[in-house]
Design a protein around this motif. Structure first.
Motif, PDB file in Angstrom:
ATOM      1  N   SER A  59       0.828  -1.210   0.000  1.00  0.00           N
ATOM      2  CA  SER A  59       0.000   0.000   0.000  1.00  0.00           C
ATOM      3  C   SER A  59       0.862   1.259   0.000  1.00  0.00           C
ATOM      4  O   SER A  59       0.525   2.254  -0.649  1.00  0.00           O
ATOM      5  CB  SER A  59      -0.918   0.014   1.225  1.00  0.00           C
ATOM      6  OG  SER A  59      -1.695  -1.156   1.276  1.00  0.00           O
ATOM      7  N   PHE A  60       1.981   1.200   0.719  1.00  0.00           N
ATOM      8  CA  PHE A  60       2.927   2.324   0.730  1.00  0.00           C
ATOM      9  C   PHE A  60       3.355   2.650  -0.701  1.00  0.00           C
ATOM     10  O   PHE A  60       3.474   3.828  -1.072  1.00  0.00           O
ATOM     11  CB  PHE A  60       4.122   1.948   1.612  1.00  0.00           C
ATOM     12  CG  PHE A  60       5.257   2.932   1.656  1.00  0.00           C
ATOM     13  CD1 PHE A  60       5.046   4.310   1.642  1.00  0.00           C
ATOM     14  CD2 PHE A  60       6.573   2.478   1.759  1.00  0.00           C
ATOM     15  CE1 PHE A  60       6.113   5.206   1.709  1.00  0.00           C
ATOM     16  CE2 PHE A  60       7.638   3.369   1.829  1.00  0.00           C
ATOM     17  CZ  PHE A  60       7.411   4.728   1.793  1.00  0.00           C
ATOM     18  N   GLY A  61       3.573   1.608  -1.508  1.00  0.00           N
ATOM     19  CA  GLY A  61       3.972   1.829  -2.899  1.00  0.00           C
ATOM     20  C   GLY A  61       2.966   2.638  -3.687  1.00  0.00           C
ATOM     21  O   GLY A  61       3.333   3.406  -4.586  1.00  0.00           O
ATOM     22  N   ALA A  62       1.695   2.476  -3.368  1.00  0.00           N
ATOM     23  CA  ALA A  62       0.659   3.218  -4.098  1.00  0.00           C
ATOM     24  C   ALA A  62       0.663   4.700  -3.745  1.00  0.00           C
ATOM     25  O   ALA A  62       0.381   5.546  -4.589  1.00  0.00           O
ATOM     26  CB  ALA A  62      -0.718   2.608  -3.818  1.00  0.00           C
ATOM     27  N   VAL A  63       0.976   5.016  -2.493  1.00  0.00           N
ATOM     28  CA  VAL A  63       0.914   6.415  -2.049  1.00  0.00           C
ATOM     29  C   VAL A  63       2.288   7.062  -1.961  1.00  0.00           C
ATOM     30  O   VAL A  63       2.435   8.192  -1.479  1.00  0.00           O
ATOM     31  CB  VAL A  63       0.212   6.531  -0.669  1.00  0.00           C
ATOM     32  CG1 VAL A  63      -1.213   6.011  -0.752  1.00  0.00           C
ATOM     33  CG2 VAL A  63       0.988   5.790   0.422  1.00  0.00           C
ATOM     34  N   LYS A  77      -8.640   8.503 -15.850  1.00  0.00           N
ATOM     35  CA  LYS A  77     -10.089   8.357 -15.775  1.00  0.00           C
ATOM     36  C   LYS A  77     -10.584   8.055 -14.370  1.00  0.00           C
ATOM     37  O   LYS A  77     -11.641   8.515 -13.955  1.00  0.00           O
ATOM     38  CB  LYS A  77     -10.545   7.208 -16.703  1.00  0.00           C
ATOM     39  CG  LYS A  77     -10.102   7.356 -18.142  1.00  0.00           C
ATOM     40  CD  LYS A  77     -10.737   8.570 -18.813  1.00  0.00           C
ATOM     41  CE  LYS A  77     -10.165   8.745 -20.211  1.00  0.00           C
ATOM     42  NZ  LYS A  77     -10.607  10.001 -20.833  1.00  0.00           N
ATOM     43  N   LEU A  78      -9.851   7.208 -13.643  1.00  0.00           N
ATOM     44  CA  LEU A  78     -10.328   6.811 -12.319  1.00  0.00           C
ATOM     45  C   LEU A  78      -9.688   7.617 -11.200  1.00  0.00           C
ATOM     46  O   LEU A  78      -9.975   7.400 -10.031  1.00  0.00           O
ATOM     47  CB  LEU A  78     -10.057   5.315 -12.091  1.00  0.00           C
ATOM     48  CG  LEU A  78     -10.595   4.356 -13.151  1.00  0.00           C
ATOM     49  CD1 LEU A  78     -10.298   2.907 -12.759  1.00  0.00           C
ATOM     50  CD2 LEU A  78     -12.098   4.536 -13.335  1.00  0.00           C
ATOM     51  N   LYS A  79      -8.802   8.526 -11.577  1.00  0.00           N
ATOM     52  CA  LYS A  79      -8.138   9.382 -10.578  1.00  0.00           C
ATOM     53  C   LYS A  79      -7.378   8.582  -9.526  1.00  0.00           C
ATOM     54  O   LYS A  79      -7.345   8.955  -8.347  1.00  0.00           O
ATOM     55  CB  LYS A  79      -9.152  10.314  -9.907  1.00  0.00           C
ATOM     56  CG  LYS A  79      -9.847  11.225 -10.911  1.00  0.00           C
ATOM     57  CD  LYS A  79     -10.768  12.187 -10.212  1.00  0.00           C
ATOM     58  CE  LYS A  79     -11.406  13.141 -11.234  1.00  0.00           C
ATOM     59  NZ  LYS A  79     -12.395  14.031 -10.638  1.00  0.00           N
ATOM     60  N   ILE A  80      -6.798   7.469  -9.971  1.00  0.00           N
ATOM     61  CA  ILE A  80      -5.996   6.656  -9.061  1.00  0.00           C
ATOM     62  C   ILE A  80      -4.523   6.854  -9.411  1.00  0.00           C
ATOM     63  O   ILE A  80      -4.049   6.385 -10.432  1.00  0.00           O
ATOM     64  CB  ILE A  80      -6.390   5.164  -9.166  1.00  0.00           C
ATOM     65  CG1 ILE A  80      -7.834   4.980  -8.709  1.00  0.00           C
ATOM     66  CG2 ILE A  80      -5.434   4.304  -8.337  1.00  0.00           C
ATOM     67  CD1 ILE A  80      -8.373   3.584  -8.934  1.00  0.00           C
ATOM     68  N   GLN A  81      -3.827   7.594  -8.547  1.00  0.00           N
ATOM     69  CA  GLN A  81      -2.402   7.892  -8.786  1.00  0.00           C
ATOM     70  C   GLN A  81      -1.562   6.855  -8.050  1.00  0.00           C
ATOM     71  O   GLN A  81      -1.279   6.989  -6.871  1.00  0.00           O
ATOM     72  CB  GLN A  81      -2.102   9.311  -8.296  1.00  0.00           C
ATOM     73  CG  GLN A  81      -2.833  10.365  -9.115  1.00  0.00           C
ATOM     74  CD  GLN A  81      -2.961  11.691  -8.390  1.00  0.00           C
ATOM     75  OE1 GLN A  81      -3.111  11.735  -7.162  1.00  0.00           O
ATOM     76  NE2 GLN A  81      -2.940  12.774  -9.145  1.00  0.00           N
ATOM     77  N   ASP A  82      -1.168   5.831  -8.784  1.00  0.00           N
ATOM     78  CA  ASP A  82      -0.511   4.647  -8.214  1.00  0.00           C
ATOM     79  C   ASP A  82       0.990   4.754  -8.492  1.00  0.00           C
ATOM     80  O   ASP A  82       1.492   4.260  -9.489  1.00  0.00           O
ATOM     81  CB  ASP A  82      -1.149   3.422  -8.888  1.00  0.00           C
ATOM     82  CG  ASP A  82      -0.521   2.109  -8.466  1.00  0.00           C
ATOM     83  OD1 ASP A  82       0.315   2.099  -7.565  1.00  0.00           O
ATOM     84  OD2 ASP A  82      -0.891   1.080  -9.073  1.00  0.00           O
ATOM     85  N   THR A  83       1.741   5.379  -7.554  1.00  0.00           N
ATOM     86  CA  THR A  83       3.138   5.745  -7.832  1.00  0.00           C
ATOM     87  C   THR A  83       3.978   4.576  -8.344  1.00  0.00           C
ATOM     88  O   THR A  83       4.686   4.697  -9.334  1.00  0.00           O
ATOM     89  CB  THR A  83       3.814   6.330  -6.564  1.00  0.00           C
ATOM     90  OG1 THR A  83       2.974   7.333  -6.017  1.00  0.00           O
ATOM     91  CG2 THR A  83       5.179   6.913  -6.897  1.00  0.00           C
ATOM     92  N   CYS A  84       3.922   3.452  -7.648  1.00  0.00           N
ATOM     93  CA  CYS A  84       4.781   2.321  -8.024  1.00  0.00           C
ATOM     94  C   CYS A  84       4.074   1.325  -8.938  1.00  0.00           C
ATOM     95  O   CYS A  84       4.667   0.299  -9.284  1.00  0.00           O
ATOM     96  CB  CYS A  84       5.241   1.575  -6.785  1.00  0.00           C
ATOM     97  SG  CYS A  84       6.303   2.537  -5.722  1.00  0.00           S
ATOM     98  N   GLY A  85       2.847   1.585  -9.292  1.00  0.00           N
ATOM     99  CA  GLY A  85       2.125   0.609 -10.113  1.00  0.00           C
ATOM    100  C   GLY A  85       1.836  -0.678  -9.367  1.00  0.00           C
ATOM    101  O   GLY A  85       1.939  -1.767  -9.946  1.00  0.00           O
ATOM    102  N   VAL A  86       1.428  -0.568  -8.113  1.00  0.00           N
ATOM    103  CA  VAL A  86       1.189  -1.793  -7.336  1.00  0.00           C
ATOM    104  C   VAL A  86       0.025  -2.607  -7.900  1.00  0.00           C
ATOM    105  O   VAL A  86      -0.059  -3.814  -7.670  1.00  0.00           O
ATOM    106  CB  VAL A  86       0.953  -1.508  -5.827  1.00  0.00           C
ATOM    107  CG1 VAL A  86       2.145  -0.791  -5.223  1.00  0.00           C
ATOM    108  CG2 VAL A  86      -0.328  -0.752  -5.578  1.00  0.00           C
ATOM    109  N   HIS A  87      -0.864  -1.948  -8.650  1.00  0.00           N
ATOM    110  CA  HIS A  87      -1.949  -2.709  -9.270  1.00  0.00           C
ATOM    111  C   HIS A  87      -1.414  -3.737 -10.259  1.00  0.00           C
ATOM    112  O   HIS A  87      -1.955  -4.840 -10.378  1.00  0.00           O
ATOM    113  CB  HIS A  87      -2.930  -1.763  -9.981  1.00  0.00           C
ATOM    114  CG  HIS A  87      -4.156  -2.451 -10.473  1.00  0.00           C
ATOM    115  ND1 HIS A  87      -4.491  -2.538 -11.803  1.00  0.00           N
ATOM    116  CD2 HIS A  87      -5.132  -3.118  -9.808  1.00  0.00           C
ATOM    117  CE1 HIS A  87      -5.622  -3.213 -11.937  1.00  0.00           C
ATOM    118  NE2 HIS A  87      -6.037  -3.576 -10.748  1.00  0.00           N
TER     119      HIS A  87
END
Lengths: 458, 458, 458
Positions: free
Chosen positions: B136-140, B329-339
């Protein structure tokens, strides 16, 4: 940048080759495989393969080995122009010290028919002794030649073995993770050496005695390997079974708690509330040092956390307030701040060990008492007496370290080892072929210069 | 560069100390050594030393520990100006989370007479839970203050333990390597948090949200440690014997196949056919995530390779096409691309696990069925029912992660934690004392400037 | 900087996907879990969990795994502009080679009812074979495309398995740490490939074929991991018990002695008595190579130290005097100097192994003779005959390596793989998306230029 005095062309090869030839002669005369590494001996008695000590200790040995070469080596790369020397001299003196330690520890810890027997446990102990030398290296980092360091290692390993023998074999002290034998000894020995080698004009090299962005990241590699593998360090030579298991667990929680108090204290004491990399790189490890003695005991998880928490606080405060005082008033130039990471937390660890030993009862340890306090379990001693022995051991260690460090410091002061002048400390270039800084960087700067000059001249 | 709002002088120390004091109180009240770490308990019953769980699991634990601190920490150093924070905040929140996880998991996984019993297996589980927080840290990454991260860790660990309890203890799900409990949970939790914390003006920090040459090399240290030790991760808490052995082997081949499909897809989709470091650093790991559930099952080597091969493809395509879509489009700023590394491969892993479980037979597993599917072996359940449970578990995990992430996101949105402004995201300088870039670099530039100016003035 | 010829958009994906699909098909047809990884098989017979080979070998496997991916990968990052390729291509070809090696070694080392059985020992052997390919990679580093490297790996793994089969299975050679099978084979194979691929105009890329300050520090990470874990490498597949234990110990002391002779020779032969990073990074490892064959034998600690000491001397002298000669006169462009690290020390190791084998007696080995020299112990052979076989094996290895390398070199010379032109060797940019050098660095230079220009124009 190298003049005759610091030239290593002959000094270093002669020192290395003489030392290694002596080692080879002594190993040839004195050293044998122990009964778990010797083909004939092992097969002579009936064992299952999985009972060989290799399987109990080799994973821990490898973790310790990483701490010695990567952990200590990279922790010291924080200096901007001293990365080659930090990693490279660490490598050299560790490779020498572990061989010399095998002999010295083997000599004191008991010969078998005139022979030193070696196996995985002696390898771990040799690495431990080496760790102590590397702590002292941290105190004198940047101000010593590799020849000086090898000479220091030779004497320090010898004195380490003497102190370890007095503690473990004569007094019956318990110190599996080496709060006293390794950390306190290494730190105060090194501090005394650097005191004797005091350089009043060291500020002439001041601009190099600091980090840059990437050097701090390299140093974090060292920090994290030390932090992660410290549970293996403290448990590497404890008794098999619950003892190794418990020691690793205690160290794990001590370090975790120490990390939180380190971050807290760093933000609290630093400029503008910003975290200081020096604290994170060093103080977060103090929790491992501080449970070096008591880690194998029934310290309890919460006890370990309290010890780690205090160690972090002490260590950051040391960096912030004590180190500047020691440098200015006591003339102790402690490059890596080993007093804060190994010195004070080592003393804390010794005290915690003495108290925990004094509180040991058969009720708490059950039949496991014989593993941790054999003298108490056999009735030869009492818990409170063991606690007293632990406290005395700290005093003995401090005495041998300070006296030994002073003597060795004076030996190292002789102007024959090619030490760097005050103006070129903390600089790789004096002992290493150093390539350019950054690819094309100087070329680009030259290009800018040339271009502008041409314009000016036209 | 620090103003009052982001100043950590009091916020961070207060948070760290309150959390650690709470931990110490709860550990003192609730936590005990288990029967393999307690001196009295271990010696109370008859064991051989080599039967202590320490020797079955400690080497795996240490590998997992390296993944948590070096693996995750250095993987995130790819950002050019955020190396201190990546490694340093990773260190801080992991040190906190593993203590908190010990309590939360101990509480849910079964108390013993009101006490939580701990040993090497609970240490691995605590590290696993910590891994989920670090995902989760990777996403933020780059957009949060250390205080926010600690608060996030506190809530996330708690919800992780709830979800894990529902899956493993209530539903009887199998998920030894955590495709669901660790990866899917951590990824979707983090994505929801970063969605709630959406920053419309983040492009003001865009110039820092990218790598430089050396930062990409540091990141590869993280990647490779995760890659190499993933077999230990997936096998760390599986049953002793063939189960640990098979899980490590399956993971080894899955990752190898994943690496080839990652390189293939990266060259295929990137600019000019050149390889993209983002893909190599991340997608090559998806093979480990995707056999997190089925790794302990009789997936067969070829089955593992097929799963890994698909995971690499999915992951690179995600980085290339889905991430930009999610951001715009989804306004999800996923810094490390954890998705792409943990989210989709985690779901793939859950599905593979469900299918493999549904296909389990006594004929394939023999008496080993009891290790992998105890409910099926005892006749309490059937393979197809187990497959259904696995599928339901994925849905439960997604639900708790998304709902939990949304709630925690709103808690973290409160303007009290000292989060960085939009213009200074991805910047170490806001929370750290940062030294100069390169040794002498600015000095040299200044020298050039001065020299030229002098010429001009003369 | 990429033109059509070196564009990897289709070449690399097609190669990777074809290779992986072939691997998947062959694994699906031929590969099974062995009796220690298969749930049914393991539970079919009566074992204790701790008797599973996993616990004897997995820690060593993980150390070997780190050597392959971090050790070899980072050792080659010393080049200033080739870090991505060094680590990244190492990663790619290792991930491919270990899968292909599983098949080739399984095929030659004995099928079980038409199936290849795999477990931790086959994983170690696959990593060993991969190591040999990476040695050859070191010889051609900077001058080859990833497609060329994959093709080379495919052929080399196959020939490695043939040579290994001839030595270990037909001749009955002992070579647990691979002085011959891994190091000598990999080095001379690679040297022959680079000879065939000789580039007369390589000096056009000369400015990139050197290190910078930070790249040398990254390379030291590789060096130290290889050095620290070499005891695990040499002992990973020796017999359980005293054999693994003794091999690790011998390697430990050989490397320590080698490090001292390396530093001595480096200072003695380098410019101004300064240490040369190339020597430290490479020659200090020769001690591990040189006890690859004899490490499991009763070489004695002092014997190991003498061998290591000699290996360091030979290796430094090779870098100093032989490499320039080979490049100028023999047209062998050996980027990493693998002849000095793996070639000559490998031959030394083979000779030491032959002599030590010839001196083996029942008196020295006791019942342990059956572990190390089964044919001698059973009376099928004699010690002197075993020594002769060891010597013949070296000749066989050299023959297959040189002949195989020549043939594969010509295959790789076909102009279809997208190899870089002479002017852009040792350059990441040709195959990788490369970010800027240093944050703000070029911006700053531009600023200086602009500022000065403005002054000039005003």
């Amino acid at each position: 940048m190298t003049d005759a005095a610091t030239n290593m062309r002959l000094k270093l090869p002669v020192t290395c080759i003489i030392l290694e030839v002596i080692l080879i002669i002594l190993f040839g005369t004195l050293v044998q495989y122990d009964h778990e590494t010797d083909a004939r001996e092992w097969h002579n008695s009936s064992h299952q393969d999985y009972e060989n000590d290799f399987y109990f200790r080799y994973p821990s040995f490898q973790d310790v080995h990483v701490m010695i070469f990567i952990g200590f080596g990279f922790l010291m790369t924080f200096l901007q122009r001293y990365g080659f020397s930090s990693v490279g001299f660490n490598f050299l003196i560790a490779a020498f010290a572990l061989q010399w330690a095998t002999l010295m520890q083997g000599f004191f810890h008991g010969m078998h028919g005139g022979k030193i027997h070696i196996g995985v446990e002696s390898m771990i102990n040799a690495d431990f002794c080496t760790g102590s030398v590397l702590i002292s290296f941290g105190a004198v980092l940047g101000k010593t030649s590799p020849v000086q360091l090898l000479i220091m290692a030779m004497f320090e390993v010898t004195l380490f073995a003497v102190n370890e023998y007095i503690l473990l074999s004569i007094l019956g002290t318990r110190d599996a993770g080496g709060s006293m034998t390794i950390h306190t000894f290494g730190a105060y020995f090194g501090l005394m050496v650097t005191r004797v080698l005091y350089r009043p004009n060291l500020d002439r090299s001041k601009h190099r005695n600091s980090s840059v962005y990437h050097s701090d990241l390299f140093a974090m590699i060292g920090t994290l390997y030390l932090w992660m593998f410290w549970p293996s360090f403290n448990s590497a030579v404890t008794a098999h079974g619950d003892d190794q298991h418990r020691t690793a667990l205690n160290t794990y929680y001590s370090l975790a708690a120490c990390t939180l108090s380190t971050y807290a204290m760093s933000a609290l004491t630093s400029h503008d509330g910003k975290l200081d990399m020096v604290h994170i790189q060093n103080a977060a490890l103090a929790g491992g040092v501080a449970v070096g003695t008591a880690g194998e005991m029934m310290l309890t998880p919460v006890g370990s956390m309290i010890v780690g928490f205090l160690a972090g606080i002490i260590s950051v405060l040391g960096f912030k307030f004590l180190s500047p005082f020691m440098e200015e008033k006591l003339k102790i130039q402690d490059t890596c701040g080993v007093h804060n990471l190994h010195g004070m937390p080592g003393i804390l660890g010794a005290i915690v060990g003495a108290v925990t030993a004094a509180l040991a009862t058969k009720d708490i340890y059950g039949d496991g008492l014989a593993d941790v306090f054999p003298a108490v379990a056999s009735g030869d001693s009492s818990a409170s007496k063991q606690g007293g022995i632990q406290a005395i051991s700290l005093a003995v260690t401090l005495g041998i370290a300070l006296l030994g460090g002073a003597i060795v410091g004076f030996i190292l002061k002789l102007p024959i080892y090619g030490a760097p002048p005050d103006t070129i400390c903390f600089e790789d270039n004096i002992y290493w072929e150093v390539p350019g800084e950054e690819e094309g960087h100087e070329a680009q700067l030259t290009a800018v210069r040339t271009e502008e000059s041409e314009k000016l001249n036209s």
